[in-house]
Design a protein around this motif. Structure first.
Motif, mmCIF file in Angstrom:
data_model
loop_
_atom_site.group_PDB
_atom_site.id
_atom_site.type_symbol
_atom_site.label_atom_id
_atom_site.label_comp_id
_atom_site.label_asym_id
_atom_site.label_seq_id
_atom_site.Cartn_x
_atom_site.Cartn_y
_atom_site.Cartn_z
ATOM 1 N N TRP A 36 0.967 -1.268 -0.011
ATOM 2 C CA TRP A 36 0.104 -0.068 -0.074
ATOM 3 C C TRP A 36 0.861 1.214 -0.050
ATOM 4 O O TRP A 36 0.600 2.304 -0.643
ATOM 5 N N ILE A 37 2.074 1.164 0.630
ATOM 6 C CA ILE A 37 2.695 2.605 0.988
ATOM 7 C C ILE A 37 3.402 2.769 -0.628
ATOM 8 O O ILE A 37 3.518 3.846 -1.112
ATOM 9 N N ARG A 38 3.949 1.879 -1.273
ATOM 10 C CA ARG A 38 4.453 1.750 -2.626
ATOM 11 C C ARG A 38 3.532 2.446 -3.521
ATOM 12 O O ARG A 38 3.676 3.113 -4.387
ATOM 13 N N PHE A 39 2.194 1.825 -3.365
ATOM 14 C CA PHE A 39 1.220 2.200 -4.298
ATOM 15 C C PHE A 39 0.838 3.794 -4.042
ATOM 16 O O PHE A 39 0.553 4.389 -5.148
ATOM 17 N N VAL A 40 0.672 4.195 -2.705
ATOM 18 C CA VAL A 40 0.359 5.447 -2.633
ATOM 19 C C VAL A 40 1.571 6.430 -3.200
ATOM 20 O O VAL A 40 1.246 7.513 -3.555
ATOM 21 N N ILE A 41 2.773 6.083 -2.888
ATOM 22 C CA ILE A 41 3.721 6.760 -3.377
ATOM 23 C C ILE A 41 3.717 6.850 -5.104
ATOM 24 O O ILE A 41 3.955 8.069 -5.454
ATOM 25 N N TRP A 42 3.409 5.799 -5.700
ATOM 26 C CA TRP A 42 3.486 5.833 -7.089
ATOM 27 C C TRP A 42 2.190 6.808 -7.549
ATOM 28 O O TRP A 42 2.327 7.685 -8.404
ATOM 29 N N LEU A 43 1.044 6.909 -6.904
ATOM 30 C CA LEU A 43 -0.171 7.521 -7.396
ATOM 31 C C LEU A 43 0.303 8.987 -6.847
ATOM 32 O O LEU A 43 -0.447 10.010 -7.527
ATOM 33 N N ALA A 44 0.803 9.194 -5.867
ATOM 34 C CA ALA A 44 1.352 10.780 -5.533
ATOM 35 C C ALA A 44 2.137 11.342 -6.572
ATOM 36 O O ALA A 44 1.778 12.346 -7.103
ATOM 37 N N LEU A 45 3.071 10.416 -7.099
ATOM 38 C CA LEU A 45 3.998 11.036 -8.251
ATOM 39 C C LEU A 45 3.035 11.376 -9.455
ATOM 40 O O LEU A 45 3.287 12.367 -10.283
ATOM 41 N N GLY A 46 2.051 10.237 -9.714
ATOM 42 C CA GLY A 46 1.191 10.647 -10.762
ATOM 43 C C GLY A 46 0.407 11.983 -10.894
ATOM 44 O O GLY A 46 0.114 12.759 -11.634
ATOM 45 N N ILE A 47 -0.115 12.064 -9.521
ATOM 46 C CA ILE A 47 -0.658 13.472 -9.108
ATOM 47 C C ILE A 47 -0.110 14.564 -9.667
ATOM 48 O O ILE A 47 -0.326 15.743 -9.923
ATOM 49 N N VAL A 48 1.273 14.468 -9.249
ATOM 50 C CA VAL A 48 2.205 15.768 -9.683
ATOM 51 C C VAL A 48 2.348 15.968 -11.163
ATOM 52 O O VAL A 48 2.427 17.050 -11.645
ATOM 53 N N VAL A 49 2.441 14.648 -11.651
ATOM 54 C CA VAL A 49 2.745 14.683 -13.081
ATOM 55 C C VAL A 49 1.299 15.391 -13.901
ATOM 56 O O VAL A 49 1.387 16.130 -14.750
ATOM 57 N N TYR A 50 0.234 14.747 -13.233
ATOM 58 C CA TYR A 50 -1.104 15.441 -13.854
ATOM 59 C C TYR A 50 -1.175 17.101 -13.700
ATOM 60 O O TYR A 50 -1.457 17.632 -14.818
ATOM 61 N N PHE A 51 -0.894 17.727 -12.609
ATOM 62 C CA PHE A 51 -1.138 18.884 -12.462
ATOM 63 C C PHE A 51 -0.106 19.779 -13.274
ATOM 64 O O PHE A 51 -0.315 21.042 -13.368
ATOM 65 N N LEU A 52 1.213 19.307 -13.283
ATOM 66 C CA LEU A 52 2.384 19.898 -13.749
ATOM 67 C C LEU A 52 2.073 19.800 -15.418
ATOM 68 O O LEU A 52 2.541 20.685 -16.177
ATOM 69 N N TYR A 53 1.747 18.601 -15.798
ATOM 70 C CA TYR A 53 1.779 18.538 -17.464
ATOM 71 C C TYR A 53 0.358 18.163 -17.943
ATOM 72 O O TYR A 53 -0.313 18.898 -18.940
ATOM 73 N N SER A 54 -0.350 17.155 -17.573
ATOM 74 C CA SER A 54 -1.588 16.502 -18.004
ATOM 75 C C SER A 54 -2.814 17.516 -18.104
ATOM 76 O O SER A 54 -3.439 17.676 -19.179
ATOM 77 N N ARG A 55 -2.889 17.962 -17.139
ATOM 78 C CA ARG A 55 -4.186 18.876 -16.866
ATOM 79 C C ARG A 55 -4.113 20.051 -18.037
ATOM 80 O O ARG A 55 -5.169 20.402 -18.379
#
Length: 508
Positions: free
Chosen positions: A464-483
């Motif tokens: 769960w910890i690794r999964f949450v870290i990966w998702l947190a990284l994804g949120i950063v990518v989303y707001f910096l680029y994808s959105r």
């Protein structure tokens, strides 16, 4: 604005995108192709490795119940997948379905999640292939030197790297080629598995099935830290995860990896002829076949030898069971079948990863250039090459034992969102043509989501910890680029100009 996080991409727009020449995939696959894809990806590490490991560490002979529980969860989610896949026949699987129902942010999260799931899964299976190959070539002139066999014994896993490189070429040149290869190899694997069941029956000792569900016991000190225990046990302090009923459910979460084949089937929706008919057939057909096979193999391996005698670290427990019963030749046949089978499982997970990434690129959530298809082969060659490089490097240089559970948690989280998506799309778009309908909506999709989430809770806290870290990284990518680059977002801004204020994309 915050509401932009929940902007949805209409079903009609998703289907129109598939008709653009530079983003168009070739429709090659029929119902048989889809069933073979599903069965092909399931008959791999799950049946050849996880069966023995989960029996020895968590469930004993009741491992057959664990597979049935995992199969039930998949069956519930399969109905939700079948409805959405036949209604929205577009590449991308859960990502595409979520974009049409729960909105862009949820779609990005699940797409990011699926990329991790398929990348880690493909790399792990390529590594497993290398280990089986090493066993087969040992004591021969072709034996693999330790320095090139794995990162544990040397500095690179060269066979795994070369396997992924070869599969990259296969997938770029056309999915029909890979489908034909899959049909041949899946046929070989089926023969091996059926032989395991038929031959193994004659060596079963009923006494090895007693007790069928071993008494629950606490985890050892080495394995009993909070990080390694199932999350549900750490939070609620329920039954231990070692044997007993708790162990059966913990094993079900562990072996769930063996049932992700029909998820791959859904990722090929856009390349399927008559998807409204063929997708449900492919999904349910592959799931039914592998569930029966898993139940048979589980009973055989725990009947041939006592679960206490199974080495949880054994990478080839089925082969070992036959060797210990005086059939080394059968053990070698199983090893060969597993080695061949893992090639195709790796290929299909690789295929699923490229189709999800292709869909995200087409929506500009990832760089648009990655979504271009090859002018001759009509495959997403750019993303395939990039994904192949990432998978090859992971397989070559990173031991992935601890990351394997990430595949399970990623798959289960996708199933939860797909189950919820059925309810949302039924409410928002009751007018859509549905070739397959989930019965008893909303009850059955809610049950599906609850069952899948409970299995997620049976995975270790460290996963769960690794999964949450990966998702947190994804949120950063989303707001910096994808959105900012989102195709739907840009269309919304252009359409909602002062000259055309009423034409904006629907924001939920």
């Amino acid at each position: 604005m915050t509401s932009g996080l929940f902007r949805t991409k209409s079903v009609e727009q998703s289907i129109r995108d598939t008709e653009e020449p530079e983003h168009q995939l070739k429709k090659n696959l029929g119902a048989l192709d889809l069933i073979v894809f599903g069965v092909g990806v399931c008959i791999g590490a799950g049946i050849f490795v996880l069966t023995g490991h989960a029996a020895a560490t968590n469930a004993g002979p009741a491992i057959v119940l664990s597979f049935l529980i995992a199969g039930l969860a998949c069956g519930l989610a399969a109905m939700c997948y079948a409805e959405l896949a036949s209604t929205v026949p577009v590449a991308g699987s859960a990502y595409t379905f979520t974009y049409a129902t729960l909105g862009e942010l949820a779609a990005w999260i699940i797409g990011w999640d699926l990329i991790l799931e398929f990348t880690v899964g493909a790399a792990a299976l390529a590594t497993s292939f290398s280990q089986y190959l090493g066993v087969l070539l040992a004591d021969t002139p072709l034996a693999i030197p330790d320095a090139l066999a794995s990162t544990e014994t040397g500095w690179i896993n060269l066979p795994a790297f070369l396997l992924v490189a070869a599969l990259t070429v296969v997938l770029i040149t056309g999915v029909k080629l890979s489908s034909r290869l899959n049909q041949v190899v899946t046929g070989i694997k089926l023969l091996v598995v059926v032989a395991v069941i038929i031959v193994g029956i004659f060596f079963v000792k009923v006494s090895n099935w007693v007790p069928f569900i071993p008494p629950a016991q606490g985890a050892s000190e080495a394995d009993g830290s909070a990080l390694t225990l199932p999350l549900v046990q750490s939070i609620f302090g329920i039954a231990p995860s070692v044997f007993g009923i708790g162990g059966v459910f913990a094993a079900a979460a562990m072996v769930f990896f063996a049932f992700i084949g029909f998820d791959i089937v859904a990722t090929t929706a856009e390349e399927t002829r008559n998807p409204q008919r063929n997708l449900p057939i492919g999904i349910f057909g592959s799931l039914a076949i592998v569930t029966i096979l898993y139940a048979g193999v589980s009973l055989v391996i725990t009947g041939m030898q006592n679960y206490k005698d199974i080495d949880p670290k054994d990478g080839a427990p089925l082969a070992t069971a036959f060797t210990n019963n005086g059939l080394p030749a059968m053990g070698n046949i199983i090893a060969i079948g597993a080695c061949i089978g893992l090639i195709v499982v790796t290929m299909i997970l690789f295929l699923g990863q490229t189709r999800v990434g292709f869909s995200m690129s087409r929506d500009n959530l990832l760089p648009q250039a990655l979504g271009k298809t090859h002018p001759k082969f009509r495959t997403p060659y750019r993303f395939t090459m990039l994904a192949g490089l990432a998978i090859a490097l992971l397989a070559a240089f990173v031991p992935l034992a601890k990351l394997a559970d990430l595949v399970n948690i990623g798959t289960l989280s996708a199933f939860v969102l797909v189950s919820v998506g059925v309810i949302v799309l039924r409410k928002k778009r009751p007018d859509l043509k549905r070739s397959f309908k989930v019965p008893f909506v909303p009850v059955l999709p809610i049950v599906s989501a609850i069952v899948c989430f409970y299995l997620m809770m049976n995975l270790p806290l460290e996963t769960w910890i690794r999964f949450v870290i990966w998702l947190a990284l994804g949120i950063v990518v989303y707001f910096l680029y994808s959105r900012r680059h989102s195709r739907i977002g840009r269309n919304s801004s252009e359409d909602a100009s002062p000259e055309n204020p009423e034409a904006a994309v629907s924001i939920d």
